[in-house]
Structures are given as C-alpha cells and as structure tokens.
Design a protein around this motif. Structure first.
Motif, PDB file in Angstrom:
ATOM      1  N   GLU A  70       0.829  -1.208   0.000  1.00 53.14           N
ATOM      2  CA  GLU A  70       0.000   0.000   0.000  1.00 53.14           C
ATOM      3  C   GLU A  70       0.864   1.260   0.000  1.00 53.14           C
ATOM      4  O   GLU A  70       0.517   2.257  -0.638  1.00 53.14           O
ATOM      5  N   ASN A  99     -10.766  -7.451   2.932  1.00 52.83           N
ATOM      6  CA  ASN A  99     -10.671  -5.994   3.027  1.00 52.83           C
ATOM      7  C   ASN A  99      -9.304  -5.521   2.556  1.00 52.83           C
ATOM      8  O   ASN A  99      -8.372  -5.413   3.339  1.00 52.83           O
ATOM      9  N   THR A 101      -6.790  -2.693   0.641  1.00 47.88           N
ATOM     10  CA  THR A 101      -6.668  -1.249   0.459  1.00 47.88           C
ATOM     11  C   THR A 101      -5.987  -0.895  -0.863  1.00 47.88           C
ATOM     12  O   THR A 101      -5.759   0.274  -1.141  1.00 47.88           O
TER      13      THR A 101
END
Length: 316
Positions: A70, A99, A101
């Motif tokens: 990320e 989940n 990112t």
C-alpha cells in the motif's frame, strides 16, 4: 495548440530523461532476513552506480505484504519508490483477503521479473519425519497436531503449504508470522513443525544443520541442493509451487522511467556475478521486458485465485 502539446511532450521527455533526481527506495513488504529482502539488497547494491543515486531498502512488514504494498501504491508515480513485488502481493492477496486497500491489478506497473525461486519444505531436526512420506503419515496419524509456519497469510510460503495440504489430504495448522526472519527461529526451536520457506532464506540453515530439508517445490531439483528431492518425487504427483520476485512501480509512472529501471535491472541480472549470487541462493535470474513480467503476473493471479476459491480460503 498542436505545437504547444508537442512542446509539453518534449519538456516531459527531458525531465524524465534526468530520472532519477534523488535517492530511491525499494520497499520490501516483509521483515529482514527472507528471500525478498536478500534479493532487494543485492539489486540495491548494484543499481546505485548506474542510476547515479543512492538506493536504500526499506522493510515495511505486516499483513502478508499488504502494508508495504500500500505504501508503494499510494506513492508518487515518479519512479523513486519501488515495490519488491512478490507472488503474494501481486497474485494472491486480492483473492485471499476480504478488506484490501489496494488492487494489485490496477495500482502497480510491473517493471522487471527479477528471480524465480523454489521453496523448500523444512522441518526441525527433532521432528520424527525424515521424508515427505513420513511427514504425511505423521500428519494423518494426528490430524491438526502438526503446524506450519509462513511469512504471512497469503505469502508463497503459506500457499505452498495449503496446496500441499490439499493434494496430500492432511490437516496441518497454519501459524503466520510477519516474515521468514521471525518464523525460522521458532521452526528451529521446534515450536512449529514445518515450513515451506523460499530456498534463498533456507539454504544457510540447511547447510548448518539447524533444519532438515525434505523436498523442494519445483518440478526439478534445485541446483543449490541437488540431493533434496522434489515433492512430486516424494509421493505427491504433480505438486509445484514456485515463488518469484520483481520490481513494480505505482500505476501511472511514465514509460521512460519504467524503461530506464527495466534496462538497468536487466543489465545487472545479465552479469555472471549476479546470476551466480542468485544461483547460490537457489534462485534463477530471469529479467526481460515489463510486458513479459506483466503477463507472468496475470497468469499467476489467475492460477492462485482458482485455488483459493476451490478451497474456500479467506482471510478477514
């Protein structure tokens, strides 16, 4: 207007021809000590001179590489922040984690395929199994009692074990760590029963006798340890699970920057010294154009996504 746009394009070309303009950082999304870290440091040492700028390695471990990935996905797309892209980060995690990112298929620009690595199944010297067959028998005798370490959920070390469990029909508990450097001491001490470690990170421990190698995960034996059989040879026909590493940049990085980093990286990978350094670690130097690495990443993403869906493996 056409002349204005042409002038802008020329200015941009001149600006990017001066890349890099400051120090570069290679973000390793795992703790120090594993194969990803080893490869990053080998490349960083050799890139500084041709690029004319310092190249530093920054370890950003956690969440099977997602934290470090990320960081790069959100970095400025100017070529000064490089991701040490791995099987997990580029081909596994988006299918495995609910989940996320970042989107590996959209947020990165593949640059160069650095190395392909066999993993090696290693166990503590005190484990009552000296072969894959004996390990499978031990696991079937006491389902769920044996455990395997990984460098993180979604890493190649994790998925190699999941594939092994599925094909061998055994139940072995997963114990994820933040990197191989943290997992190996617990394996050596016997706190965990086994690990599918990347060969570069395992070779020194095998040679020192602190762990026992049972098998390698490729379809052929590794040149760094020719005495160690493959998993397929050892009674699990068709088993293959390779790890790999490469460079990736944030999506939107200008093509001249991608091309420069690719060119300098390929020059390093073509040297006998670098090829031997990788071979000594049980890895093969690959190289090639960005498009070849992108094609490889997509094929791997499709392969591991199928396995994850078929076995309903999900991490929250």
């Amino acid at each position: 207007m056409r002349l204005f746009l042409l002038a802008l394009a020329c200015v941009a070309q001149i600006a990017w021809a001066q890349y890099p303009s400051r120090a570069l950082r290679i973000v390793v999304p795992f703790a120090p000590g594993g194969s990803t870290d080893i490869f990053a440091r080998l490349m960083a040492e050799r890139l500084a001179a041709p690029l004319g700028q310092p190249v530093v390695v920054e370890n950003r471990a956690g969440a099977a590489g997602n934290i470090g990935a990320e960081v790069v996905a959100r970095a400025a797309p100017d070529g000064h922040t490089i991701l040490m892209a791995t099987t997990g980060v580029m081909a596994i995690n988006n299918a495995l984690y609910r989940n996320m990112t970042y989107d590996a298929a959209k947020d990165f620009e593949p640059v160069v395929f650095i190395a392909s690595i066999t993993n090696v199944l290693i166990v503590p010297p005190g484990l009552a199994a000296t072969s894959v067959g004996e390990l499978i028998a031990l696991a079937k005798k006491e389902p769920g009692k044996l455990s395997f370490a990984s460098s993180g959920a979604g890493s190649s070390t994790h998925m190699s074990a999941e594939l092994f469990k599925s094909m061998a029909g055994v139940d072995i508990l997963h114990v994820p760590y933040k990197g191989s450097g943290q997992a190996l001491p617990d394996l050596i001490s016997g706190r965990v029963s086994m690990m599918f470690e990347n060969a570069p990170g395992a070779v020194s421990y095998i040679r020192a006798g602190t762990v026992r190698a049972l098998a390698v995960t490729g379809l052929k034996r590794a040149s760094a340890m020719p005495e160690v059989p493959t998993v397929t040879e050892s009674g699990v026909p068709g088993y293959e699970s390779l790890s790999w590493s490469g460079f990736a940049l944030p999506a939107g990085t200008p093509r001249p920057v991608v091309a420069r980093l690719n060119r300098e990286s390929n020059a390093i990978l073509a040297t006998p010294d670098m090829r031997q350094k990788l071979a000594d670690q049980g890895a093969d130097a690959i190289g090639g154009p960005p498009e070849a690495f992108a094609t490889h990443v997509k094929a791997e993403r499709d392969k591991w996504s199928r396995l994850i869906r078929a076995n309903n493996i999900v991490v929250n």
